[in-house]
Write a protein that holds these residues in place. Structure first.
Motif, mmCIF file in Angstrom:
data_model
loop_
_atom_site.group_PDB
_atom_site.id
_atom_site.type_symbol
_atom_site.label_atom_id
_atom_site.label_comp_id
_atom_site.label_asym_id
_atom_site.label_seq_id
_atom_site.Cartn_x
_atom_site.Cartn_y
_atom_site.Cartn_z
ATOM 1 N N ARG A 1 -20.856 11.911 -57.866
ATOM 2 C CA ARG A 1 -20.891 12.161 -56.149
ATOM 3 C C ARG A 1 -20.004 11.509 -55.536
ATOM 4 N NH1 ARG A 1 -22.079 10.403 -51.491
ATOM 5 N NH2 ARG A 1 -23.090 8.473 -52.386
ATOM 6 N N LYS B 1 -16.594 12.237 -53.447
ATOM 7 C CA LYS B 1 -16.227 11.973 -52.085
ATOM 8 C C LYS B 1 -14.923 11.468 -51.674
ATOM 9 C CE LYS B 1 -17.799 8.368 -48.721
ATOM 10 N NZ LYS B 1 -18.912 7.352 -48.556
ATOM 11 N N GLU C 1 -24.850 9.956 -59.265
ATOM 12 C CA GLU C 1 -24.203 9.259 -58.078
ATOM 13 C C GLU C 1 -22.786 8.962 -58.540
ATOM 14 O OE1 GLU C 1 -24.003 7.088 -54.516
ATOM 15 O OE2 GLU C 1 -25.172 8.717 -55.361
#
Length: 121
Positions: free
Chosen positions: A82, A86, A79
């Motif tokens: 990620r 982003k 996460e």
């Protein structure tokens, strides 16, 4: 001298200065927002590395435990990577600008082994 990265970059665009010094993400964001991004280049090399950190009261053991648990889980599940993608690799949410700042190898190593000491970061 500009007080913010935006002000400093405006001085560069106006030709009032020849270079600006800010952290890479700030400079990449300003370049991406520029009407002529190809006019600007980031120089190779690093002046200084500044890792980010969280700080909590030493006496707040419960908050420290929760923060460590959440951050550890985010690193182990991917996460954290990620979220990095982003904000630093993919187009910025709701905008067309792209910073294209790949995850540094030392930070990737920290994500792979949460809690490890990165003293030479």
């Amino acid at each position: 001298m500009g007080r913010t990265s935006r002000e400093a970059f405006a001085l560069l665009e106006a030709g009032r200065v020849d270079l600006v010094v800010f952290s890479e993400p700030y400079l990449l964001a300003q370049r991406a927002r520029s009407s002529s991004p190809a006019r600007y280049v980031l120089l190779d090399g690093v002046l200084r590395t500044e890792p980010a950190a969280l700080i909590v009261r030493l006496s707040d053991e419960k908050l420290l435990a929760v923060a460590n648990e959440v951050i550890d889980a985010m690193m182990r599940t991917g996460e954290m990577e990620r979220l990095y993608r982003k904000w630093f690799v993919d187009p910025l949410p709701g905008q067309k600008e792209v910073l294209n700042l790949p995850l540094p190898p030392k930070l990737r190593a920290l994500f792979a082994k949460p809690g490890s000491e990165m003293l030479d970061f």
